[in-house]
Design an enzyme around this catalytic site. Structure first.
Site, PDB file in Angstrom:
ATOM      1  N   GLN A 200     -20.197  16.801 -46.043  1.00 49.73           N
ATOM      2  CA  GLN A 200     -20.502  16.878 -44.605  1.00 49.73           C
ATOM      3  C   GLN A 200     -19.379  17.548 -43.813  1.00 49.73           C
ATOM      4  OE1 GLN A 200     -20.893  14.160 -46.532  1.00 49.73           O
ATOM      5  NE2 GLN A 200     -22.436  12.757 -45.747  1.00 49.73           N
ATOM      6  N   ASP A 241     -19.447   3.923 -39.320  1.00 48.22           N
ATOM      7  CA  ASP A 241     -20.847   3.498 -39.428  1.00 48.22           C
ATOM      8  C   ASP A 241     -21.009   2.049 -39.009  1.00 48.22           C
ATOM      9  OD1 ASP A 241     -20.453   5.848 -41.349  1.00 48.22           O
ATOM     10  OD2 ASP A 241     -22.592   5.731 -40.941  1.00 48.22           O
TER      11      ASP A 241
HETATM   12  O1  MRU Z   1     -23.733   9.482 -44.801  1.00 46.23           O
HETATM   13  P1  MRU Z   1     -23.566  10.039 -43.423  1.00 46.23           P
HETATM   14  O2  MRU Z   1     -23.381  11.516 -43.388  1.00 46.23           O
HETATM   15  O3  MRU Z   1     -24.642   9.552 -42.481  1.00 46.23           O
HETATM   16  O4  MRU Z   1     -22.208   9.395 -42.955  1.00 46.23           O
HETATM   17  C1  MRU Z   1     -21.679   9.714 -41.703  1.00 46.23           C
HETATM   18  C2  MRU Z   1     -20.354   9.144 -41.467  1.00 46.23           C
HETATM   19  O5  MRU Z   1     -19.770   8.478 -42.289  1.00 46.23           O
HETATM   20  C3  MRU Z   1     -19.800   9.354 -40.121  1.00 46.23           C
HETATM   21  O6  MRU Z   1     -18.416   9.422 -40.163  1.00 46.23           O
HETATM   22  C4  MRU Z   1     -20.212   8.170 -39.251  1.00 46.23           C
HETATM   23  O7  MRU Z   1     -21.586   7.988 -39.282  1.00 46.23           O
HETATM   24  C5  MRU Z   1     -19.776   8.348 -37.882  1.00 46.23           C
HETATM   25  S1  MRU Z   1     -20.907   9.367 -37.028  1.00 46.23           S
HETATM   26  C6  MRU Z   1     -20.417   9.676 -35.490  1.00 46.23           C
END
Ligand code: MRU
Length: 362
Positions: A200, A241
């Site tokens: 990501q 999260d």
């Molecule tokens: O698995 P993902 O891509 O949904 O995980 C996203 C993250 O870990 C982000 O750092 C988190 O959701 C913060 S979003 C502002």
């Protein structure tokens, strides 16, 4: 957020459908998905076409709307809520948004629910944008303090995963202070962790920073500690999260290792979170359910070949197993501060954000 000079949110209504930016296609193609059923929304969340804690909260709210459009009796709504909540377990925003939609919908007549649901989901989306703008302003102060101490160079900020506008409805969480600083004319440079296995950072954070013109460099996940040892990181800002009552921070796998290195090198480590990401019911991070994702995400990588084709290639031996825990927990003792829309709190003072929230709600 602007893409090729046009303003976008990551999710929006178009007549009776919900539009999303399909994040599995970025950074190589901007594909807009159009969702008409809550089943399609469940798929979009599970497959990570939409992702990031605040965005999956808003997406789940819109999923409730799509469910309502098909049938809005109590039993159906409870069933739709259950299906949405089962899509991804770790980000608390998802359950928070679904519960909020349920509470608001169940008390009004069935015939009025579909129309009301659009308005309720829109409110959740709009609130997210406002919260992220406030996070940006609070975090800007932290960056400005580094500039004041050493005005002749860029402030180097390391971030992990994607906690930018793509992970929210708009504005981002961890990237909000960076955008605010850049827009205020401060010199910032971002170290972008690639964030295996789904990349990501490399695919999404790098792309959106480039869209906004923020100087940045993608690094392998293992490079952060080395850069900190050599004085090349002024602060770490990540999203989360789920943050628990005691200030433990659950975020994308690998965040804990960055926090350990930052602690060892006395580099400030911040988590930027809107208050819906704080789980006031959980005392400690150890109780958080950590999503285990498909091992194929570790065994394979996706990228563009020289002919512009998207390809998926295997990177581990066929004989080897892989394991894919998607999140980890950084203990509060490693966290310098939590940047919320209500201010920046030491982890042990986080409950002040709750009392501020309650005052705000009255
Ligand atoms: O698995 P993902 O891509 O949904 O995980 C996203 C993250 O870990 C982000 O750092 C988190 O959701 C913060 S979003 C502002």
């Amino acid at each position: 957020m602007k893409i090729h000079n046009q303003h976008y949110r990551t999710i929006w209504r178009d007549a009776d459908t919900v539009c999303i930016i399909d994040q599995t296609q970025l950074p190589f193609a901007l594909v807009i998905g159009r969702l008409q059923t809550h089943i399609q929304m469940c798929h979009a969340i599970r497959s990570m076409q939409v992702r990031g804690a605040p965005l999956i909260g808003a997406a789940a709210a819109y999923g409730m709307v799509l469910g309502c459009q098909q049938q809005a009796d109590d039993q159906t709504l409870q069933s739709v809520a259950k299906q949405l909540m089962a899509t991804r377990p770790t980000a608390v925003n998802l359950a928070w948004a679904v519960q909020r939609m349920l509470q608001q919908l169940l008390v009004i007549p069935v015939a009025q629910r579909a129309q009301a649901a659009w308005a309720f989901a829109q409110t959740i989306a709009d609130e997210d944008v406002v919260q992220n703008m406030a996070i940006g302003q609070h975090g800007l102060g932290l960056i400005a303090a580094v500039v004041t101490a050493d005005p002749d160079r860029a402030v180097n900020i390391l971030t992990h995963c994607n906690a930018g506008w793509l992970a929210t409805v708009d504005g981002g969480t961890a990237l909000a202070p960076i955008y605010a600083a850049h827009d205020a004319g401060l010199q910032v440079h971002v170290w972008v962790d690639e964030t295996r296995p789904r990349n990501q950072g490399a695919s999404l954070t790098a792309w959106e920073l480039a869209q906004h013109g923020v100087p940045h460099t993608v690094i392998s996940d293992n490079a952060g500690g080395h850069l900190m040892q050599h004085g090349q990181v002024d602060m770490v800002i990540v999203g989360a999260d789920r943050v628990t009552h005691n200030g433990d921070v659950c975020n994308k796998i690998g965040t804990y290792l960055k926090a350990l290195a930052a602690y060892d090198q006395r580099v400030p480590f911040y988590a930027a979170v809107p208050t819906p990401t704080i789980d006031w019911q959980l005392a400690q991070g150890a109780a958080i359910e950590i999503e285990m994702r498909d091992a194929d995400e570790v065994a394979y990588m996706q990228g563009q070949d020289e002919d512009g084709q998207l390809r998926r290639v295997r990177v581990i031996p066929h004989e080897s197993q892989a394991l894919n825990p998607a999140f980890d927990v950084t203990p509060a003792r490693l966290v310098t501060g939590i940047i919320t829309e209500r201010g920046v709190y030491r982890p042990e003072q986080l409950q002040l954000a709750q009392s501020n929230a309650m005052e705000h709600a009255q």
